[in-house]
Design an enzyme around this catalytic site. Structure first.
Site, PDB file in Angstrom:
ATOM      1  N   ASP A 154       0.871  -1.169   0.000  1.00  0.00           N
ATOM      2  CA  ASP A 154       0.000   0.000   0.000  1.00  0.00           C
ATOM      3  C   ASP A 154       0.906   1.217   0.000  1.00  0.00           C
ATOM      4  O   ASP A 154       1.470   1.584   1.039  1.00  0.00           O
ATOM      5  CB  ASP A 154      -0.893  -0.019   1.242  1.00  0.00           C
ATOM      6  CG  ASP A 154      -1.810   1.199   1.338  1.00  0.00           C
ATOM      7  OD1 ASP A 154      -1.683   2.100   0.479  1.00  0.00           O
ATOM      8  OD2 ASP A 154      -2.633   1.254   2.262  1.00  0.00           O
ATOM      9  N   ASN A 212       0.229   4.492 -11.696  1.00  0.00           N
ATOM     10  CA  ASN A 212      -1.048   4.141 -12.296  1.00  0.00           C
ATOM     11  C   ASN A 212      -2.129   3.874 -11.257  1.00  0.00           C
ATOM     12  O   ASN A 212      -3.315   4.037 -11.547  1.00  0.00           O
ATOM     13  CB  ASN A 212      -0.876   2.904 -13.189  1.00  0.00           C
ATOM     14  CG  ASN A 212      -2.208   2.292 -13.572  1.00  0.00           C
ATOM     15  OD1 ASN A 212      -2.926   2.822 -14.418  1.00  0.00           O
ATOM     16  ND2 ASN A 212      -2.565   1.179 -12.931  1.00  0.00           N
ATOM     17  N   TYR A 247     -12.754  12.922  -7.128  1.00  0.00           N
ATOM     18  CA  TYR A 247     -11.858  12.265  -8.079  1.00  0.00           C
ATOM     19  C   TYR A 247     -11.259  13.294  -9.035  1.00  0.00           C
ATOM     20  O   TYR A 247     -10.041  13.321  -9.266  1.00  0.00           O
ATOM     21  CB  TYR A 247     -12.625  11.202  -8.870  1.00  0.00           C
ATOM     22  CG  TYR A 247     -11.841  10.608 -10.013  1.00  0.00           C
ATOM     23  CD1 TYR A 247     -10.874   9.627  -9.780  1.00  0.00           C
ATOM     24  CD2 TYR A 247     -12.051  11.031 -11.331  1.00  0.00           C
ATOM     25  CE1 TYR A 247     -10.143   9.081 -10.830  1.00  0.00           C
ATOM     26  CE2 TYR A 247     -11.329  10.493 -12.378  1.00  0.00           C
ATOM     27  CZ  TYR A 247     -10.373   9.519 -12.121  1.00  0.00           C
ATOM     28  OH  TYR A 247      -9.642   8.989 -13.153  1.00  0.00           O
ATOM     29  N   ALA A 250     -10.918  16.504  -8.617  1.00  0.00           N
ATOM     30  CA  ALA A 250     -10.006  17.381  -7.884  1.00  0.00           C
ATOM     31  C   ALA A 250      -8.672  16.697  -7.627  1.00  0.00           C
ATOM     32  O   ALA A 250      -7.606  17.324  -7.712  1.00  0.00           O
ATOM     33  CB  ALA A 250     -10.645  17.815  -6.570  1.00  0.00           C
ATOM     34  N   LYS A 262      -7.248  14.478  -9.490  1.00  0.00           N
ATOM     35  CA  LYS A 262      -6.494  14.430 -10.740  1.00  0.00           C
ATOM     36  C   LYS A 262      -5.970  15.810 -11.133  1.00  0.00           C
ATOM     37  O   LYS A 262      -4.915  15.916 -11.771  1.00  0.00           O
ATOM     38  CB  LYS A 262      -7.348  13.825 -11.847  1.00  0.00           C
ATOM     39  CG  LYS A 262      -7.638  12.343 -11.653  1.00  0.00           C
ATOM     40  CD  LYS A 262      -6.363  11.522 -11.557  1.00  0.00           C
ATOM     41  CE  LYS A 262      -6.620  10.033 -11.473  1.00  0.00           C
ATOM     42  NZ  LYS A 262      -5.376   9.227 -11.428  1.00  0.00           N
TER      43      LYS A 262
END
Length: 252
Positions: A62, A89, A153, A155, A157
């Site tokens: 993690d 990724n 999500y 925000a 990125k």
């Protein structure tokens, strides 16, 4: 393109057990990488991916936690101690309207999409081959669009895009390039994992292609080809770029 463009290189791909990460890891291996360390939090998909090519090395970690970053650094050290390519990724998508969001969900998305790349890149920095190392981050066109229902999500990125540009300048003196790929909607399992229902996915699949000038939903190969292209030595004068791969979606 030569099948040995990444000959003898060590590559790390986060979220390498499924989808874009898995395909990218295989592409690096098929193009000559000596070791492709694939990380994720679930052992089974990592093991399944690793069975597809002997160069793939599964590491359950993690990377939003320091101990996860340490595990990845240890895997690099075991393979010569120098890292040539890092691909961020791993990511999480969740379709949750604002009035249903809570602090834990906001933190979860930011930790996976933003904190993880920061911690892992910082920990691996002393191991990068210099000059010549490359970092490629998977962003999203959502960073530049209004995103009702998945605003956190989007925000996260947008934050990723800022990291790419800042790191490109900060790490250039060390000989490290940093670039990003911003996909449009690509058919992977991230939607289902993010809680989007099968009916909603089917609705999206049927309707989205009509909004894309290229006339289709993206495939994994559309994205992985740009990940490897940005990382290869032939792109040595490209840094700070975020390549949009969306079939023209942002144009309409």
């Amino acid at each position: 393109m030569s099948s040995k463009v990444f000959a003898d290189q060590v590559v790390v791909v986060t979220g390498g057990g499924t989808g874009i990460g898995r395909a990218a890891a295989l592409a690096f291996a098929e193009q000559g990488a000596a070791s492709v360390i694939i990380t994720g939090r679930r052992a089974e998909p990592l093991a399944q991916a690793a069975a597809e090519h002997p160069a793939l090395v599964p590491v359950v970690a993690d990377v939003t936690r320091p101990e996860g970053a340490e595990a990845v650094a240890a895997a690099v050290a075991e393979r010569g101690g120098q890292l040539d390519v890092l691909v961020h990724n791993a990511g999480v998508f969740a379709e949750i309207p604002l009035d249903d969001l809570n602090a834990d969900e906001v933190r979860r998305q930011l930790e996976i999409n933003v904190v993880g790349p920061v911690l892992l890149t910082g920990r691996l920095l002393p191991l990068f081959t210099s000059p010549g190392a490359s970092v490629v981050v998977v962003s999203s066109i959502s960073s530049r669009l209004a995103a009702p229902g998945h605003s956190v999500y989007a925000a996260s990125k947008a934050a990723v895009d800022s990291l790419i540009r800042s790191w490109a300048v900060e790490l250039a003196p060390k000989g490290i390039r940093v670039n990003g790929v911003a996909p449009g909607n690509v058919e992977t399992d991230i939607l289902g994992v993010g809680g989007v229902t099968p009916d909603r996915i089917s609705e999206w699949r049927e309707g989205y292609a009509a909004t894309v000038p290229a006339g289709r939903i993206g495939g994994v190969a559309d994205i992985t080809s740009w990940i490897t292209r940005l990382a290869e030595p032939a792109s040595s004068w490209v840094t700070g770029e975020i390549i949009t791969v969306d079939g023209g979606r942002l144009l309409v």
